[in-house]
Design an enzyme around this catalytic site. Structure first.
Site, PDB file in Angstrom:
ATOM      1  N   ARG A 135     -18.721 -12.147 -23.283  1.00  0.00           N
ATOM      2  CA  ARG A 135     -19.920 -12.444 -24.068  1.00  0.00           C
ATOM      3  C   ARG A 135     -20.777 -13.479 -23.346  1.00  0.00           C
ATOM      4  O   ARG A 135     -21.781 -13.120 -22.757  1.00  0.00           O
ATOM      5  CB  ARG A 135     -19.512 -12.889 -25.483  1.00  0.00           C
ATOM      6  CG  ARG A 135     -20.636 -12.940 -26.474  1.00  0.00           C
ATOM      7  CD  ARG A 135     -20.161 -13.035 -27.917  1.00  0.00           C
ATOM      8  NE  ARG A 135     -19.477 -14.286 -28.246  1.00  0.00           N
ATOM      9  CZ  ARG A 135     -19.006 -14.584 -29.455  1.00  0.00           C
ATOM     10  NH1 ARG A 135     -19.143 -13.716 -30.452  1.00  0.00           N
ATOM     11  NH2 ARG A 135     -18.400 -15.723 -29.681  1.00  0.00           N
ATOM     12  N   CYS A 317     -27.128   0.908 -56.164  1.00  0.00           N
ATOM     13  CA  CYS A 317     -28.579   0.782 -56.044  1.00  0.00           C
ATOM     14  C   CYS A 317     -28.930  -0.601 -55.480  1.00  0.00           C
ATOM     15  O   CYS A 317     -28.045  -1.397 -55.184  1.00  0.00           O
ATOM     16  CB  CYS A 317     -29.241   0.955 -57.405  1.00  0.00           C
ATOM     17  SG  CYS A 317     -28.727   2.441 -58.287  1.00  0.00           S
TER      18      CYS A 317
HETATM   19  C1  LIG Z   1     -17.237 -17.835 -34.761  1.00  0.00           C
HETATM   20  C2  LIG Z   1     -16.493 -18.516 -33.679  1.00  0.00           C
HETATM   21  C3  LIG Z   1     -15.282 -19.160 -33.948  1.00  0.00           C
HETATM   22  C4  LIG Z   1     -14.565 -19.053 -35.261  1.00  0.00           C
HETATM   23  O1  LIG Z   1     -13.916 -17.810 -35.352  1.00  0.00           O
HETATM   24  P1  LIG Z   1     -12.921 -17.510 -36.579  1.00  0.00           P
HETATM   25  O2  LIG Z   1     -12.302 -16.229 -36.212  1.00  0.00           O
HETATM   26  O3  LIG Z   1     -13.773 -17.427 -37.785  1.00  0.00           O
HETATM   27  O4  LIG Z   1     -11.983 -18.668 -36.622  1.00  0.00           O
HETATM   28  C5  LIG Z   1     -14.702 -19.897 -32.923  1.00  0.00           C
HETATM   29  N1  LIG Z   1     -15.276 -19.965 -31.698  1.00  0.00           N
HETATM   30  C6  LIG Z   1     -16.418 -19.320 -31.403  1.00  0.00           C
HETATM   31  C7  LIG Z   1     -16.986 -19.428 -30.034  1.00  0.00           C
HETATM   32  C8  LIG Z   1     -17.059 -18.555 -32.378  1.00  0.00           C
HETATM   33  O5  LIG Z   1     -18.187 -17.910 -32.076  1.00  0.00           O
END
Ligand SMILES: *Cc1c(COP(=O)(O)O)cnc(C)c1O
Length: 378
Positions: A135, A317
């Protein structure tokens, strides 16, 4: 309690939130602090009250958000907390990152330089390493190369590098293949940290635990556990149990606006997808997809009425939906029904709803729309 329109609303239990935090703290080693992930309006639970409770009553000192607007909003309630932006901030807003004493996740040397060029002051950051999520972050095949890049980034003028972090892609899976994948991700970041130490650089923070890792592969080397979904009592993955005592903190409710008895052959809702095959009692409920109750639940979802499960009939709805209350003779106009939560011995969680239409609990709670007031109980 603030008065609100009793049409569709979400009740959030702050006492259960406190219990969940207590359990999460107990999972971590003493070297790991909880970083509460409160992005997306605290996963749809309403950040104001959630952040206040976490900061003032649970002693949480670290917060993670997705963007600068969220960071500034959290800063209002927590003048002394550390706030990390996990996502992108356009460089032209770098001065606000500095001004609000926020830590930015930094994904490359170029991005770090652009931020520093746009801020008159120090820009605090944690450097993101892409160890397999695909990512954002620095991507290298060798920890030593990654460490060398971080070491050179430390020399960028006005940049204060205070940590490194990475994000797991499959920590919520117990398949051997996925466990091996997460092992590799974890090894890459810890090796990178160790390479930095060899170069004489000892950063205060390295973090890689999300909710799933906090539950299933807690590691004392992660100085922070970025706990999101488990704070709210939901599962990282529905198929794996979460530690005892973690419970959902949100319930979703609405009311019955009308009940009528219809003969066999009556069409219910748009598209005439449902036709009664016998005489039925049909109740109309004051919630719909504009409230975040997905249309994908049409003729599939169930709703609790007087402690009994009642099936949705026909399409959901925008603002209303219909259910079969033939087996609940006492159901009448004005009754409160439970779309997410407990009623008597029955319970429907956001995770349950998610599995009915093929998504995850995260999307269900984040998707409950602005129109639905969040009411804070106990
Ligand atoms: C959203 C996120 C988290 C938290 O993830 P969970 O599965 O809700 O604990 C941790 N680190 C990053 C980089 C995230 O984007």
């Amino acid at each position: 309690m603030k008065p609100y329109l009793k049409r569709a609303w979400a009740e959030v239990s702050l006492s259960q939130l406190k219990k969940n935090i207590g359990i999460i703290k107990g999972l971590n080693s003493p070297s790991t602090q909880v970083m509460a992930v409160v992005k997306a309006d605290a996963y749809g639970h309403g950040y104001e009250r959630v952040v206040q409770c976490l900061s003032e009553e649970c002693g949480i000192k670290w917060f993670a958000v997705s963007n600068l607007d969220e960071a500034i909003a959290v800063r209002e309630y927590c003048p002394d907390a550390e706030i990390l932006i996990l996502g992108y901030t356009p460089p032209e807003y770098a001065h606000e990152i500095s001004q609000y004493n926020i830590i930015q996740g930094v994904v490359s040397a170029d991005y770090a330089e652009a931020l520093c060029k746009n801020s008159p002051d120090t820009v605090r950051c944690h450097i993101k390493i892409d160890t397999g999520m695909g990512r954002i972050g620095l991507r290298y095949s060798q920890p030593s190369e990654c460490a060398a890049e971080i070491a050179s980034m430390i020399n960028i003028e006005k940049l204060s590098v205070e940590g490194i972090y990475t994000h797991f892609a499959v920590a919520d899976s117990d398949s051997p293949d996925n466990i091996a994948y997460t092992d590799k991700q974890e090894k890459f970041i810890t090796d990178t940290y160790d390479e930095l130490v060899k170069l004489g650089i000892k950063l205060p923070h390295m973090h890689f635990m999300n909710s799933a890792a906090t539950c299933y592969r807690n590691n004392q080397r992660s100085t922070l556990s970025r706990a999101g979904i488990i704070i709210y009592g939901l599962h990282p993955d529905i198929s794996l149990p979460i530690p005892e005592g973690l419970e959902p903190i949100m319930e979703l409710k609405a009311v019955i606006s009308q009940v009528k008895t219809v003969p066999a052959g009556t069409c219910i809702s748009y598209g005439r997808t449902f036709v009664s095959d016998r005489e039925m009692r049909i109740a109309t409920v004051t919630i719909g997809y504009a409230d975040g109750y997905s249309r994908l639940l049409s003729s599939k979802g169930e709703i609790l009425v007087h402690g009994k499960r009642c099936r949705i009939v026909g399409r959901v709805c925008m603002d209303q939906l219909m259910i079969d209350v033939s087996d609940v003779p006492e159901a009448c106009s004005g009754d409160i029904v439970t779309l997410i939560g407990k009623d008597g011995n029955e319970r429907i969680t956001a995770d349950d709803l998610a599995s009915v239409y093929g998504t995850i609990g995260y999307e269900v709670v984040c998707g409950i729309s602005k129109r639905v007031p969040r009411i804070y109980i106990d």
